[in-house]
Design a protein around this motif. Structure first.
Motif, short mmCIF file in Angstrom:
data_model
loop_
_atom_site.label_atom_id
_atom_site.label_comp_id
_atom_site.label_asym_id
_atom_site.label_seq_id
_atom_site.Cartn_x
_atom_site.Cartn_y
_atom_site.Cartn_z
N PRO A 420 0.80 -1.23 0.00
CA PRO A 420 0.00 0.00 0.00
C PRO A 420 0.84 1.28 0.00
CG PRO A 420 -0.71 -1.53 1.72
CD PRO A 420 0.61 -2.01 1.21
N ASN A 421 2.08 1.21 0.50
CA ASN A 421 2.90 2.41 0.63
C ASN A 421 4.25 2.21 -0.06
OD1 ASN A 421 0.99 3.71 2.54
ND2 ASN A 421 1.62 2.03 3.88
N ARG A 422 4.72 3.28 -0.64
CA ARG A 422 6.01 3.23 -1.34
C ARG A 422 7.13 2.78 -0.38
NH1 ARG A 422 5.32 5.68 -6.22
NH2 ARG A 422 3.63 7.23 -6.37
N GLY A 423 7.99 1.93 -0.90
CA GLY A 423 9.12 1.47 -0.10
C GLY A 423 8.85 0.22 0.70
N GLU A 424 7.58 -0.16 0.82
CA GLU A 424 7.25 -1.37 1.58
C GLU A 424 7.25 -2.58 0.65
OE1 GLU A 424 3.59 -0.96 3.62
OE2 GLU A 424 4.28 0.64 4.95
N PRO A 425 7.63 -3.74 1.18
CA PRO A 425 7.65 -4.94 0.33
C PRO A 425 6.22 -5.43 0.03
CG PRO A 425 8.14 -5.53 2.59
CD PRO A 425 8.09 -4.03 2.55
N LEU A 426 6.12 -6.20 -1.04
CA LEU A 426 4.83 -6.82 -1.38
C LEU A 426 4.52 -7.92 -0.38
CD1 LEU A 426 5.41 -7.07 -5.22
CD2 LEU A 426 3.51 -5.82 -4.16
N ARG A 427 3.27 -7.92 0.09
CA ARG A 427 2.84 -8.93 1.04
C ARG A 427 1.45 -9.42 0.66
NH1 ARG A 427 4.51 -6.21 6.86
NH2 ARG A 427 6.77 -6.13 6.50
N PRO A 428 1.06 -10.63 1.13
CA PRO A 428 -0.28 -11.13 0.83
C PRO A 428 -1.36 -10.18 1.36
CG PRO A 428 1.10 -12.90 1.68
CD PRO A 428 1.87 -11.62 1.85
N LEU A 429 -2.45 -10.09 0.63
CA LEU A 429 -3.56 -9.23 1.03
C LEU A 429 -4.01 -9.51 2.46
CD1 LEU A 429 -5.80 -9.31 -2.17
CD2 LEU A 429 -4.67 -7.31 -1.23
N VAL A 430 -4.06 -10.79 2.82
CA VAL A 430 -4.58 -11.17 4.12
C VAL A 430 -3.75 -10.61 5.26
CG1 VAL A 430 -3.31 -13.35 4.23
CG2 VAL A 430 -5.47 -13.11 5.45
N LYS A 431 -2.49 -10.29 4.99
CA LYS A 431 -1.60 -9.85 6.07
C LYS A 431 -1.45 -8.33 6.15
CE LYS A 431 1.26 -14.02 6.07
NZ LYS A 431 2.63 -14.56 5.91
N ILE A 432 -1.94 -7.63 5.13
CA ILE A 432 -1.62 -6.21 5.10
C ILE A 432 -2.80 -5.29 4.84
CG2 ILE A 432 -1.07 -6.05 2.62
CD1 ILE A 432 1.36 -4.34 3.46
N ALA A 433 -3.81 -5.74 4.11
CA ALA A 433 -4.87 -4.84 3.68
C ALA A 433 -5.86 -4.57 4.80
CB ALA A 433 -5.60 -5.44 2.48
N SER A 434 -6.23 -3.29 4.95
CA SER A 434 -7.27 -2.89 5.89
C SER A 434 -8.63 -3.03 5.21
CB SER A 434 -7.06 -1.44 6.32
OG SER A 434 -7.25 -0.58 5.20
N GLY A 435 -9.70 -2.83 6.00
CA GLY A 435 -11.05 -2.93 5.43
C GLY A 435 -11.26 -1.93 4.32
N GLY A 436 -10.79 -0.69 4.51
CA GLY A 436 -10.95 0.33 3.48
C GLY A 436 -10.17 0.01 2.23
N GLU A 437 -8.96 -0.53 2.41
CA GLU A 437 -8.15 -0.91 1.26
C GLU A 437 -8.79 -2.06 0.50
OE1 GLU A 437 -3.75 0.38 2.98
OE2 GLU A 437 -4.60 -1.58 3.43
N LEU A 438 -9.32 -3.04 1.24
CA LEU A 438 -10.00 -4.15 0.58
C LEU A 438 -11.18 -3.66 -0.24
CD1 LEU A 438 -10.03 -6.99 3.26
CD2 LEU A 438 -8.80 -6.97 1.11
N SER A 439 -11.92 -2.68 0.28
CA SER A 439 -13.06 -2.13 -0.45
C SER A 439 -12.62 -1.55 -1.77
CB SER A 439 -13.74 -1.04 0.39
OG SER A 439 -14.31 -1.56 1.55
#
Length: 564
Positions: A420-439
């Motif tokens: 979701p943010n620049r500089g952060e590694p790619l991670r599975p959705l289940v471990k990183i995405a918030s409810g708003g991001e999932l929407s």
């Protein structure tokens, strides 16, 4: 396109009738008013699960009817044609009745259909997205299905070709496994089949032999009775002063008559014909009589043979033909078991050949998926940028071991990753995405998939904006409004930023008296929209400030929609 929906005695809805047009329809109301109940009703129309809980208290049944307009070439038309439900009319009426015991009835244009048939049609009419759709984003097995749908016809054709060869490969593998079964079991099977084959072969059966023997048994058992009756019949036909002799005398008399009056010629011919038939019958009776004999030894042989055949039929089939077929099958299986080494080598060669073929097809399928994944990544990131997630990276990872495992779907196990943010590694959705991001991710994917061939052009969103506020809420509102420009969108929302972008606004509220509570739906006028937006902005009390803010939101929304 959904044109009308009528709901009766459904949950706390007593009766509601709504009409829709093209564009963006929004439904708002206080928590608990029954906004999502409307979408539960719509899910039933397209094959959702029925329950007695849907039936209003004290009602006998709940009814949901939906009228759709199907222009020529609509994706649902082809499905209706395949199911034998084709119609020349442009309207499609679906009705679902749920009784208080939970049983449901489905009808399409008045014709009763199965739930499976309704689902086939329904998925071409409505595309419903709610909070459960967000959870599907967290299910890795769903990612492959989405990727394959995005890959289009070329990928689907490749997958179908792969599955055909994979099916042959699995069948051959199972045959080999069966052939390599425990040797003791194989030896026991050989003994059993050998006994069955030899027992049937030793009987030297011929087809329909039992029927012929049963006839012979009947003749032998009743030989004396048959002899007496045959003798009497022969005497009556051919004895002195009996049938044939009397007919012959009549012929002589008729010949004398015909010499004088030829009108009796036909009668003469009839009697002559009768005489010849009686003569022939007497000859056949004579031959039958001569062959009749009472032979106790032969009768015993026939009965013993019939007993043997009955025993074989009891074991191997209801007829001699089935017994013989069982013997043939036993012979064939014996041949396979006794020559299983050759068969094994043949199957191993076939398995290895099919493995190479299926592996090559799996690799070709994987290449198409990776190509589709790269395109999907670009499309999703573009959509996310529009949804105020410009710094987000979206990626499709392919998980494979050193030796890829072949399944009915190939060798790929794709998973959606996000940063979701620049500089952060790619991670599975289940471990990183918030409810708003999932929407927003769900909305981005849906925006892409709504463009695909065969997609339903009526989209339904049930509070997909949960967990979103501020600029992100405005981005979601504009994205949904753009989707509505290409078709029809229905959306339940609690965000004023989304509600103000709608073309049509329904207000859902509860109404109670001393006996019951019921849900009502009201189509809002411009004034009503202003008051509802003001309520959403400020709570229960509407002030001049919230009212002016609502008016400003509506004015800016109209300006934004015109710019689209």
């Amino acid at each position: 396109m959904l044109r009308e929906i009528s709901i009766r005695d459904f949950a706390i809805i007593e009766q509601v009738h709504l009409t829709f047009d093209q564009g963006f329809h929004v439904l708002t109301g206080e928590t608990g008013a029954g906004k999502s109940i409307l979408f539960d009703a719509l899910s039933l129309v397209v094959g959702g699960r029925a329950s007695a809980d849907f039936v209003r208290h004290n009602a006998k049944k709940a009814t949901v009817e939906a009228l759709f307009e199907l222009p020529g070439g609509h994706p649902a038309c082809e499905v209706l044609e395949e199911l034998g439900l084709g119609s020349d009319e442009e309207n499609l009426l679906i009705r679902r009745d749920i009784s208080s015991n939970g049983k449901s009835t489905c009808r399409i244009n008045g014709q009763i259909v199965t739930l499976a048939m309704l689902k086939q049609v329904g998925k071409r009419l409505l595309d419903i997205h709610g909070q459960h759709e967000h959870q599907r984003l967290l299910q890795v097995e769903e990612h492959l299905r989405w990727l394959d749908a995005f890959g289009g016809k070329e990928l689907r054709d490749c997958l179908n070709g792969y599955r055909k060869v994979y099916g042959e490969y699995r069948k051959t593998t199972r045959e080999l496994e069966q052939l390599n079964a425990d040797e003791k079991e194989v030896a026991q099977r050989i003994d059993l089949l050998t006994f069955q084959r030899d027992e049937i072969a030793a009987a030297r059966l011929t087809e329909d032999e039992d029927q012929e023997l049963e006839q012979e048994q009947s003749r032998l058992a009743h030989a004396e009775h048959l002899m007496q009756n045959t003798a009497h019949a022969f005497e009556a036909l051919y004895g002195e002063r009996q049938g044939a002799e009397l007919l012959n005398g009549a012929i002589g008399n008729l010949e004398e008559i015909v010499r004088v009056d030829d009108s009796m010629q036909e009668v003469l011919e009839m009697v002559q014909s009768a005489y010849f038939q009686v003569e022939e019958a007497a000859r056949q009776l004579g031959r039958y009589r001569d062959n009749l004999e009472f032979d106790p030894d032969r009768l015993a042989q026939v009965e013993e043979r019939l007993h043997l055949i009955d025993e074989l039929k009891r074991k191997y089939g209801e007829s001699v033909r089935e017994v013989l077929e069982h013997g043939q099958r036993a012979e064939q299986e014996l041949n396979q078991l006794e020559h299983r080494d050759e068969k094994k080598a043949e199957l191993e060669e076939k398995r290895d050949r099919l493995y190479q073929e299926v592996k090559a097809k799996a690799e070709a399928l994987s290449r198409l998926r990776r190509h589709a994944a790269a395109a999907l990544e670009r499309e999703v990131e573009k959509e996310l940028s529009d949804l105020n997630m410009g710094g987000t990276r979206f990626s499709v990872a392919f998980h494979q071991g050193e030796e890829p495992v072949l399944t009915s779907n190939g060798i790929d196990q794709p998973e959606f990753l996000i940063s979701p943010n620049r500089g952060e590694p790619l991670r599975p959705l289940v471990k990183i995405a918030s409810g708003g991001e999932l929407s927003r991710i769900m909305l981005a994917i849906q925006s892409i998939f709504s463009e695909l061939e065969g997609s339903a052009n009526t989209l339904i969103f049930d509070e997909v904006d949960t967990g979103v506020s501020g600029r992100a809420a405005q981005a979601i509102a504009e994205k949904i409004a753009r989707l509505a420009r290409k078709g029809q969108v229905l959306c339940v929302t609690h965000l004023p930023q989304v509600a103000c972008m709608a073309d049509v606004h329904f207000y859902i509220f509860k109404e109670s008296d001393t006996e019951k509570t019921r849900t009502r739906v009201r189509l809002l006028t411009e004034e009503g929209r202003t008051l509802e937006l003001a309520r959403m902005l400020g709570g229960v009390e509407v002030t001049d400030t919230t009212r002016n803010h609502a008016l400003e939101m509506l004015r800016l929304a109209e300006k934004t929609k015109k710019a689209m």
